[in-house]
Design an enzyme around this catalytic site. Sequence first.
Site, PDB file in Angstrom:
ATOM      1  N   LYS A   6      57.663  54.613  35.970  1.00  0.00           N
ATOM      2  CA  LYS A   6      58.976  54.615  36.317  1.00  0.00           C
ATOM      3  C   LYS A   6      59.577  55.909  36.395  1.00  0.00           C
ATOM      4  O   LYS A   6      60.862  56.384  35.710  1.00  0.00           O
ATOM      5  CB  LYS A   6      59.918  53.816  35.874  1.00  0.00           C
TER       6      LYS A   6
ATOM      7  N   ASP B 276      63.078  61.930  37.782  1.00  0.00           N
ATOM      8  CA  ASP B 276      63.193  63.173  37.240  1.00  0.00           C
ATOM      9  C   ASP B 276      63.761  64.357  38.518  1.00  0.00           C
ATOM     10  O   ASP B 276      63.633  63.800  39.501  1.00  0.00           O
ATOM     11  CB  ASP B 276      62.371  63.904  36.366  1.00  0.00           C
TER      12      ASP B 276
ATOM     13  N   ASN C  45      60.329  68.184  41.696  1.00  0.00           N
ATOM     14  CA  ASN C  45      59.119  69.052  41.356  1.00  0.00           C
ATOM     15  C   ASN C  45      58.412  68.346  40.330  1.00  0.00           C
ATOM     16  O   ASN C  45      57.397  67.875  40.325  1.00  0.00           O
ATOM     17  CB  ASN C  45      59.537  70.396  41.218  1.00  0.00           C
ATOM     18  N   THR C  46      59.243  67.975  39.206  1.00  0.00           N
ATOM     19  CA  THR C  46      58.781  67.301  38.011  1.00  0.00           C
ATOM     20  C   THR C  46      58.062  65.957  38.364  1.00  0.00           C
ATOM     21  O   THR C  46      57.292  65.572  38.224  1.00  0.00           O
ATOM     22  CB  THR C  46      59.713  67.234  36.972  1.00  0.00           C
TER      23      THR C  46
ATOM     24  N   ARG D 114      53.493  37.749  29.084  1.00  0.00           N
ATOM     25  CA  ARG D 114      53.319  37.025  27.927  1.00  0.00           C
ATOM     26  C   ARG D 114      52.678  35.501  28.129  1.00  0.00           C
ATOM     27  O   ARG D 114      51.813  35.408  27.396  1.00  0.00           O
ATOM     28  CB  ARG D 114      54.598  36.935  27.051  1.00  0.00           C
TER      29      ARG D 114
END
EC number: 4.1.1.23
Length: 245
Positions: free
Chosen positions: A73, A76, A79-80, A222
Amino acid sequence: MTSATKTNNSGSISSPIVVALDYANKDAALAFADQVSPQDCRLKVGKEMFTLYGPELIRDLHQRGFDVFLDLKFHDIPNTTARAVAAAAELGVWMVNVHASGGARMMSAAKEALLPYGAQAPLLIAVTVLTSMDGEDLRDIGITISPAEQAERLAKLTWDCGLDGVVCSAHEAVRLKQVCGEDFSLVTPGIRPQGSEAGDQRRIMTPEQAVAAGVDYMVIGRPITQSPDPEKTLREILASLTKVA
């Protein structure tokens, strides 16, 4: 560029089930993977396992023949996020995701980062509203519309940016298919077979209900990973889906 590990966006298996590999122990995770067939499911690696075991875990799962959804997910600056998505492509994962709330520039940058990978690029999916959130949770962060309305708003933005689909609640699936089209992939957590505990998910559906609603990929954790016979449970769920008209 080509993936150094595995090409995973080939649609080589037809199962819609993605098993959430939520373990704190790598040996336990790999022991589970050895109990199920890569023809019956894909596997999702999230923040805990990737933080603990990193790319080596992805490679171990690829060596066992599994397609991997890298569920980190990313959220930021553009670019990051783009660099992170490209790094995921280098690992050869089948699917990777970002938060749609990161905005259009961030999502567009992520999409552009995958262009050099061509057909080997992973599916790029955006998270709309977490399935653990309800209307009260949204109001707490200043969003006054319903979870369904917020999911639709972010799904439209995701579609406009050219991404492959969204992570959403199964309750939004019918409407999102109408708004974004049949080719827009819907990935849905919060899926619980009949009789399973809801856990920390608030907006849940059974696998049969999810398929009927138009969900393309359902994330189940689960009920399968904690089963005494995971492969049997997995095949029972798959068999139940063949009965959905």
